[in-house]
Scaffold this motif. Structure first.
Motif, PDB file in Angstrom:
ATOM      1  N   UNK A  54      14.917  17.354 -24.431  1.00 42.31           N
ATOM      2  CA  UNK A  54      13.616  16.901 -23.909  1.00 42.31           C
ATOM      3  C   UNK A  54      12.858  18.031 -23.233  1.00 42.31           C
ATOM      4  N   UNK A  55      13.635  18.954 -22.687  1.00 40.80           N
ATOM      5  CA  UNK A  55      12.965  19.978 -21.866  1.00 40.80           C
ATOM      6  C   UNK A  55      13.756  21.281 -21.900  1.00 40.80           C
ATOM      7  N   UNK A  56      13.055  22.374 -22.066  1.00 44.92           N
ATOM      8  CA  UNK A  56      13.677  23.699 -21.887  1.00 44.92           C
ATOM      9  C   UNK A  56      12.688  24.556 -21.098  1.00 44.92           C
ATOM     10  N   UNK A  87       8.577  18.633 -26.074  1.00 46.19           N
ATOM     11  CA  UNK A  87       8.224  19.789 -25.238  1.00 46.19           C
ATOM     12  C   UNK A  87       8.870  21.097 -25.712  1.00 46.19           C
ATOM     13  N   UNK A  90       6.908  22.719 -28.434  1.00 47.26           N
ATOM     14  CA  UNK A  90       5.601  23.221 -27.972  1.00 47.26           C
ATOM     15  C   UNK A  90       5.755  24.534 -27.193  1.00 47.26           C
TER      16      UNK A  90
ATOM     17  N   UNK B 403       6.932  16.049 -19.039  1.00 50.69           N
ATOM     18  CA  UNK B 403       7.630  17.267 -19.475  1.00 50.69           C
ATOM     19  C   UNK B 403       6.733  18.493 -19.315  1.00 50.69           C
ATOM     20  N   UNK B 404       5.452  18.312 -19.643  1.00 49.94           N
ATOM     21  CA  UNK B 404       4.527  19.442 -19.473  1.00 49.94           C
ATOM     22  C   UNK B 404       4.461  19.845 -17.989  1.00 49.94           C
ATOM     23  N   UNK B 406       6.803  19.340 -15.815  1.00 43.58           N
ATOM     24  CA  UNK B 406       8.072  19.979 -15.440  1.00 43.58           C
ATOM     25  C   UNK B 406       8.073  21.453 -15.820  1.00 43.58           C
ATOM     26  N   UNK B 407       7.432  21.749 -16.968  1.00 41.82           N
ATOM     27  CA  UNK B 407       7.320  23.164 -17.368  1.00 41.82           C
ATOM     28  C   UNK B 407       6.650  23.973 -16.277  1.00 41.82           C
ATOM     29  N   UNK B 408       5.561  23.430 -15.730  1.00 45.33           N
ATOM     30  CA  UNK B 408       4.831  24.140 -14.657  1.00 45.33           C
ATOM     31  C   UNK B 408       5.695  24.231 -13.399  1.00 45.33           C
TER      32      UNK B 408
END
Lengths: 110, 521
Positions: A54-56, A87, A90, B403-404, B406-408
């Motif tokens: 889900x996330x990296x 994500x 992307x 999720x976006x 969380x990236x930040x």
């Protein structure tokens, strides 16, 4: 969302598949880092499977990029599989690493 | 009364008193010995005179003791060496021996005690010198501590004025610093308001009120402050030091005892205001005329030459620090211009997504706080990520946007953990968005590095991938970055819903010129 990392390394003959699932960041990815590094140095085929991820963060992107470069030096190409719209895909696309590795996109489940 | 008390008593009186006392002691002793002689011939021996001379040299010093010694020789010879009451030469060897013994004993006592007294005085002077050196060292350390703590000119001038006021005990202190051609006051303490305003401009002016310049293009500074700043002084005049400071313990006396030509430059304003003790100490670094310290007090005799000397030495340290800070101020001014240029360029290049801001602007944007974390190491990144993702979902953020976001969160937190030994993170709820803020105390991002850090893929100052800001700019609706030598604050703003984000993006593209104007203001 799965906030925990699920990392699995499967070796089959000359192929190594590094499965990265859940959420990975620089705090929980040591196994991924080591497994991918070793595989990129010796295996004939390396696949990073992120379909269940889900996330990296960019630390993971950095590991994938380094592995891709190592494979290229050995005249091989790293293969990354990621879920469409997720994500991880992307983030990889922002990095612009499509030129040094093969990114396979698995369509979204309907 | 001890010898020390006697010395102090003698020192407090005119010198002739000591000589008179020495003579009086010898005469009194002789009268006593003469009265005693028929019963007990103590006067035939040098011991009583030697004792009297010992006391004289201890209490009154060498000059009175020598006078007393010479007088005692004649008194002893006249009254006690046979034949008595005359200066005839001794008739027998025994009488010659009597005179010789007298001279030898008394002179030895005078010389020995005088040497002891000198030795003790030298020790005291040495000890006093050590004490003064220790005091000066402590005062210097105190000033250097204040200098080190001051990061900008205003702070240093303020603490320096307070320091000089405490050290001098003066009721009024002010510090002039160069500003273009003039040297206005940067800090004034204890002066009447009108006085400070009247004395602010020290340039000489012509009849039209224009500043007058000398033939080298320097402005003529038309008062005593200007003379001291420019180093135009005559060290032969008692009110100037060799270093060019002006000082007096009585302005009234100075005006009465000097001609107008001798005290040229004194406008008399201090005197009219009732200030008696006035000191003007220049702040110079080589030929760089940084400014001036002025100390005023209505009492007389506030200063000593030693104190003025100490303050001159301290003024040198202060001048060096002020010159450095003023140079840094000038560089900061240049840096501010660069930052404005980059701010506008980066805002345009990111279509209004990355706003180089001030920390205060970010603080103003904070809504209600949802969570707060102390980030000490990279291990805390996961803690912050998991906590903020849960809070974002609770706030109703679209799942994909979580999720976006969380990236930040991860990239900005990891930057603080890796490059600045951690920082403070917090999550805030705004009307239709969340704001994640992380502040660190690192060295900040230099203005020249800002465009590369923010925009260039793969640019890094730390050997990592250098994608952090690119990820933030890509996924956040807006990123605010405040950075400087005192640290960096990054705020990532994320709308809760995709449709609000799209509207905001469109608006940002339209409003980019307006954002420029807001940045400039």
């Amino acid at each position: 969302m799965n906030d925990v990392a699920h990392i699995e390394i499967i070796e089959e003959a000359d192929q190594v598949t590094v499965i990265a699932g859940g959420s990975l960041d620089l705090t929980n990815s040591q196994e991924f880092h080591d497994g991918l590094k070793n595989a990129s140095e010796i295996a004939g085929k390396v696949i990073v499977d992120m379909r269940t991820s889900d996330f990296i963060d960019t630390a993971i992107v950095q590991d994938i990029a380094r592995a891709g470069v190592k494979m290229l030096k050995r005249n091989l190409r790293l293969k990354v599989i990621a879920r469409e719209g997720a994500y991880p895909l992307r983030v990889l696309r922002i990095s612009g690493f499509e030129t040094i590795m093969d990114i396979e996109v698995e369509p979204k489940e309907l | 009364m001890s010898a020390y008390a006697g010395q102090n008593w003698a020192l407090a009186r005119p010198r002739w008193v000591s000589y008179a006392a020495a003579v009086l002691i010898q005469i009194t002793l002789t009268l006593f010995l003469r009265w005693l002689h028929p019963y007990f011939p103590l006067g035939d021996y040098p011991a009583p005179y030697a004792t009297a001379l010992l006391i004289t040299v201890l209490v009154f010093g060498e000059g009175p003791a020598v006078l007393g010694f010479m007088l005692s020789v004649f008194l002893f010879w006249y009254f006690f060496v046979p034949p008595h009451r005359g200066f005839a030469l001794p008739e027998t060897t025994a009488h010659w021996a009597m005179v010789a013994a007298y001279v030898l004993v008394t002179s030895s006592v005078v010389v020995a005690v005088a040497l002891l007294r000198r030795g003790r005085e030298q020790s005291e002077r040495y000890a006093e010198g050590l004490r003064q050196a220790q005091v000066e060292r402590e005062v210097t350390i105190e000033l250097l501590g204040l200098v080190n703590e001051s990061k900008i000119t205003g702070d240093l001038v303020r603490v320096a004025a307070e320091f000089y006021q405490q050290q001098s005990g003066c009721e009024a202190v002010r510090i002039r610093l160069r500003d273009g051609d003039n040297y206005p006051y940067f800090e004034t303490r204890g002066f009447p308001v009108g006085f400070a305003l009247d004395e602010n401009d020290i340039c000489a002016h012509d009849d039209s009120g224009n500043a007058v310049y000398d033939n080298t293009g320097y402005p003529l500074l038309g008062c005593m402050c200007g003379k001291v700043i420019n180093g135009w002084f005559d060290p032969s005049k008692p009110f100037f030091t060799e270093q060019g400071s002006f000082w007096t313990n009585s302005m009234t006396e100075l005006i009465l005892t000097t001609t107008e030509a001798e005290r040229e430059g004194l406008r008399g304003r201090c005197s009219r205001e009732g200030y008696e003790s006035v000191a003007l100490i220049p702040l110079h670094v080589g030929d760089n005329r940084v400014g001036l310290i002025q100390l005023n007090d209505r009492r007389k005799d506030v200063f000593t030459a030693e104190k003025i000397g100490l303050w001159e030495r301290l003024a040198h340290y202060l001048a060096v620090a002020l010159a450095r800070l003023r140079a840094e101020d000038a560089l900061r001014g240049l840096d501010a211009h660069k930052r404005l240029f980059y701010r506008q360029t980066i805002l345009a290049a990111t279509e209004g997504k990355l706003a180089i801001s001030e920390k205060e602007d970010i603080v103003e944007m904070m809504g209600s706080i949802l969570g707060e974390w102390l980030v000490k190491s990279v291990d805390d990144v996961a803690v912050v990520r998991i906590a903020t993702s849960e809070l974002a979902r609770e706030a109703g953020m679209d799942e994909e946007r979580v999720y976006d976001f969380m990236g930040c969160v991860v990239e900005s937190t990891a930057n603080a953990a890796k490059h600045a030994n951690g920082g403070r993170a917090s999550l805030h709820k705004q009307y239709d968005s969340l704001l994640f803020i992380i502040s660190d105390s690192g060295h900040g991002i230099g203005a020249l590095n800002l465009p590369d850090v923010a925009l260039t893929k793969g640019y890094t100052t730390a050997g990592t991938l250098g994608m952090g800001y690119k990820v933030m700019i890509k996924f956040a609706d807006r990123v605010y970055l405040a950075t400087g030598p005192e640290g960096t604050t990054v705020a990532s703003e994320m709308k809760l819903h995709a449709e609000d984000s799209e509207k905001d993006s469109a608006l940002a593209r339209l409003m980019t010129p307006a954002l420029f104007r807001r940045s400039e203001s």
